[in-house]
Each structure stands twice: as C-alpha cells, then as structure tokens.
Design a protein around this motif. Structure first.
Motif, mmCIF file in Angstrom:
data_model
loop_
_atom_site.group_PDB
_atom_site.id
_atom_site.type_symbol
_atom_site.label_atom_id
_atom_site.label_comp_id
_atom_site.label_asym_id
_atom_site.label_seq_id
_atom_site.Cartn_x
_atom_site.Cartn_y
_atom_site.Cartn_z
ATOM 1 N N THR A 266 0.854 -1.197 0.000
ATOM 2 C CA THR A 266 0.000 0.000 0.000
ATOM 3 C C THR A 266 0.873 1.223 0.000
ATOM 4 N N VAL A 267 0.594 2.113 -0.924
ATOM 5 C CA VAL A 267 1.385 3.333 -1.020
ATOM 6 C C VAL A 267 0.685 4.412 -0.219
ATOM 7 N N LEU A 268 1.333 4.960 0.849
ATOM 8 C CA LEU A 268 0.776 5.990 1.724
ATOM 9 C C LEU A 268 0.860 7.345 1.070
ATOM 10 N N PRO A 269 -0.100 8.220 1.405
ATOM 11 C CA PRO A 269 -0.012 9.597 0.867
ATOM 12 C C PRO A 269 1.169 10.325 1.500
ATOM 13 N N PRO A 270 1.505 11.487 0.935
ATOM 14 C CA PRO A 270 2.636 12.238 1.491
ATOM 15 C C PRO A 270 2.399 12.615 2.945
ATOM 16 N N ASN A 271 3.456 12.754 3.748
ATOM 17 C CA ASN A 271 3.451 13.155 5.162
ATOM 18 C C ASN A 271 2.708 12.168 6.057
ATOM 19 N N SER A 272 2.485 10.936 5.597
ATOM 20 C CA SER A 272 1.853 9.939 6.444
ATOM 21 C C SER A 272 2.839 9.481 7.494
ATOM 22 N N THR A 273 2.242 9.038 8.674
ATOM 23 C CA THR A 273 3.091 8.551 9.757
ATOM 24 C C THR A 273 3.148 7.040 9.672
ATOM 25 N N VAL A 274 4.333 6.569 9.604
ATOM 26 C CA VAL A 274 4.522 5.128 9.511
ATOM 27 C C VAL A 274 4.761 4.614 10.910
ATOM 28 N N LEU A 275 3.892 3.731 11.391
ATOM 29 C CA LEU A 275 4.034 3.189 12.731
ATOM 30 C C LEU A 275 5.180 2.217 12.777
ATOM 31 N N PRO A 276 5.829 2.167 13.902
ATOM 32 C CA PRO A 276 6.934 1.207 14.003
ATOM 33 C C PRO A 276 6.385 -0.215 14.088
ATOM 34 N N PRO A 277 7.216 -1.168 13.842
ATOM 35 C CA PRO A 277 6.771 -2.568 13.936
ATOM 36 C C PRO A 277 6.211 -2.890 15.320
ATOM 37 N N SER A 278 5.279 -3.809 15.426
ATOM 38 C CA SER A 278 4.647 -4.295 16.665
ATOM 39 C C SER A 278 3.699 -3.260 17.280
ATOM 40 N N SER A 279 3.374 -2.124 16.582
ATOM 41 C CA SER A 279 2.406 -1.154 17.111
ATOM 42 C C SER A 279 1.013 -1.754 17.038
ATOM 43 N N THR A 280 0.122 -1.337 18.070
ATOM 44 C CA THR A 280 -1.261 -1.838 18.144
ATOM 45 C C THR A 280 -2.179 -0.776 17.606
ATOM 46 N N VAL A 281 -2.959 -1.124 16.658
ATOM 47 C CA VAL A 281 -3.898 -0.184 16.055
ATOM 48 C C VAL A 281 -5.276 -0.460 16.630
#
Length: 317
Positions: A266-281
């Motif tokens: 999935t390609v994120l839009p500009p200035n999106s925040t990429v969560l670090p691995p193992s983050s809970t959504v």
C-alpha cells in the motif's frame, strides 16, 4: 709383285691427299662424305655452325651464308643448298679460301681450295627464278683427315612466292608465328597457360585476398564485424553494459536509491506517519487530536473557571 702393290697403295693415298687439299670433291656431291678411307663421321656434336642472313626468301633472291668454326678451325668443307631432292641454286664465292664446284649445275656447291686452317667462310647463294621451295644450307666440315662432320645444317629458309602480297623477308634468328597469331607490343608480359586476363582498370588484389560476392558492402577501416543474427541498432542508440535488464514498454524508471516495494504493497499519501513494527492499532472510534491539542487535567480546569468569574468584575473597574 710387291713393288706394284706398294706403288698402287701410294697412288691411292696420293689421290686422297690431293683431293683433300685442293677441295675438288665433286665425287662427294651426293653423300657429302669425304673419301677418307678407313675413317668415319665423328659422333661428337659439331663445333661448327651454318647460318644465313635471312629466314625466308623469294625467287631470284641473294642470301649470304656463313660457315663458322671454333678456336681449332677447319681445313676442308663442302657447302650446298638443299630442298630435299638435291642441290639447288648457285653460289658466288667471297674471299680467296674457297672455290665453286659442279654438283649437277655449275656453281651449285662451294668447297675449300687448300688445307690452310680456316675459322670463317662466307659465300652468297643465288635463288633460282622459279620452282623454289623451302631449303636448308648443309655443310661438311673436315678438321683433319680422320675427324670430320657431315650434314651440319642451317635453320629452315622458308620460300615466299613472288606474288604473295605483303611478303616480308625476316632477319636471322626470327621466330615465324603460325597463322592468326597475335603479335604483342614491346615489353609485353606473356602470361602462362590458363591465365585470366583482367579488363582495363581492374584492381589486382594481393595474395591471400578475399574476393567478395557481387553487391557486397565494403566496410571502412577499423569496422566491427558482427556475428551472425546480430541486431543492428539505429543511429544514436544507447548500448547497455553487460548484464543490464531490458524493461518492457511503458515501464517507469525509478531515480537512483529508490526503494522497490514488494508486490501488493500500500502506497501511503505524502506526510503519512509510519508506525513502528509491533504497534497496536485500535479498532474503536478514535479522536485524533490536532497538533498542540492536549487533554486538560483537573488543575487546569479550576484555573479556567476562576478566570471566567473574575472577568465581569474587571470590566466594571
């Protein structure tokens, strides 16, 4: 009896010696063999030659004939012109070392007139005015009583009929060409048999050259010869280095240091925040606070209430 035998032998020898010395050898006109009893023709090659100043003749022509000896010379000789049937024509003597003989016709032969050693004898032969054919001059040379050569011949002298148009008298040692021969100009090169004659302005290739088939393209120097089934690129094409990947049509070329995503990413839009691995959504409704918005605590709430109560009083004052 013995005296008569001795006188007979002396008489025969005297006659042979006398005939040898004075050259009156008409008895040898037919065979041209000297009457030297007890001797034979030398088996060695003759050291003498018979030459003429022309190689063809016409009716009534005068030909000069030369008898030539080596360093040892010769004492006796007999010269005739023969056509295969016998002596023909007549001679004229030149010099004082020869004489004419009658071999069927007066002057039809020449012989010596003394036993003086000779190295050269020259005479002239007069051709008949008619009934001529090809001839050869033939001579007998006597070196001494027991050494002699018979039938030393000149080259063939060809007869040209007087009414032959454009008859040419050839000089000595000329070569008579067969009919329809081609006469080359001076300094021409005679090619060996089966040689190929090139047309004018042809280029002669050096040895081991490769002859190209018709309509071949001649490459300029330093050209590169491609192997079979090679692809010829159009002008201004870019030649890729070895191991390069050729992209399919309409492909996007990424800039250097780009990250290639795996399939189905999935390609994120500009200035999106990429969560670090193992983050809970969280799956519940979440209120996203704007930047600089913080959750108030209890002390902050009290301060705000006090300020709101004092605000009217400040207005009256």
């Amino acid at each position: 009896m013995n005296i008569q035998f001795v006188l007979l032998v002396l008489g025969v020898n005297l006659q042979a010696v006398t005939a040898y010395r004075n050259g009156l050898v008409s008895g040898a006109c037919s065979s041209m063999i000297p009457g030297h009893n007890g001797t034979n023709v030398s088996p060695l090659d003759p050291p003498y030659t018979v030459t003429s100043d022309v190689l063809n003749y016409t009716d009534g022509q005068v030909i000069t004939v030369t008898l030539q000896g080596n360093d040892t010379g010769f004492k006796g000789f007999l010269l005739q012109a023969r056509n295969g049937m016998g002596p023909v024509g007549t001679f004229t003597i030149l010099g004082d070392n020869s004489q004419l003989l009658n071999c069927g016709t007066e002057g039809s032969a020449v012989s010596h007139n003394s036993s003086i050693l000779k190295s050269t004898v020259v005479a002239q032969w007069n051709a008949p005015n008619s009934n001529n054919t090809d001839i050869r001059f033939r001579a007998t040379f006597v070196q001494n009583f027991s050494v002699y050569w018979v039938g030393v011949e000149s080259r063939l002298i060809t007869y040209l009929a007087s009414d032959s148009p454009n008859a040419t008298v050839l000089p000595p040692n000329s070569t008579v060409l067969p009919p329809n021969s081609t006469v080359l100009p001076p300094n021409s090169t005679v090619l060996p048999p089966n040689s190929t004659v090139l047309p004018p302005n042809s280029t002669v290739l050096p040895p081991n050259s490769t002859v190209l088939p018709p309509n071949s393209t001649v490459l300029p120097p330093n050209s590169t010869i491609l192997p079979p089934n090679s692809t010829v690129l159009p002008p201004n094409s870019t030649v890729l280095p070895p191991s390069s990947t050729v992209l399919p049509p309409n492909s996007t070329v990424l800039p250097p240091n780009s990250t290639v995503l795996p399939p189905n990413s999935t390609v994120l839009p500009p200035n999106s925040t990429v969560l670090p691995p193992s983050s809970t959504v969280s799956t519940t409704q979440t209120t996203v606070l704007s930047p600089a918005t913080t959750k108030p605590n209890s002390s902050s709430s009290v301060s705000v209430a006090v300020c709101l109560l004092l605000l009217p009083l400040l207005t009256i004052i």
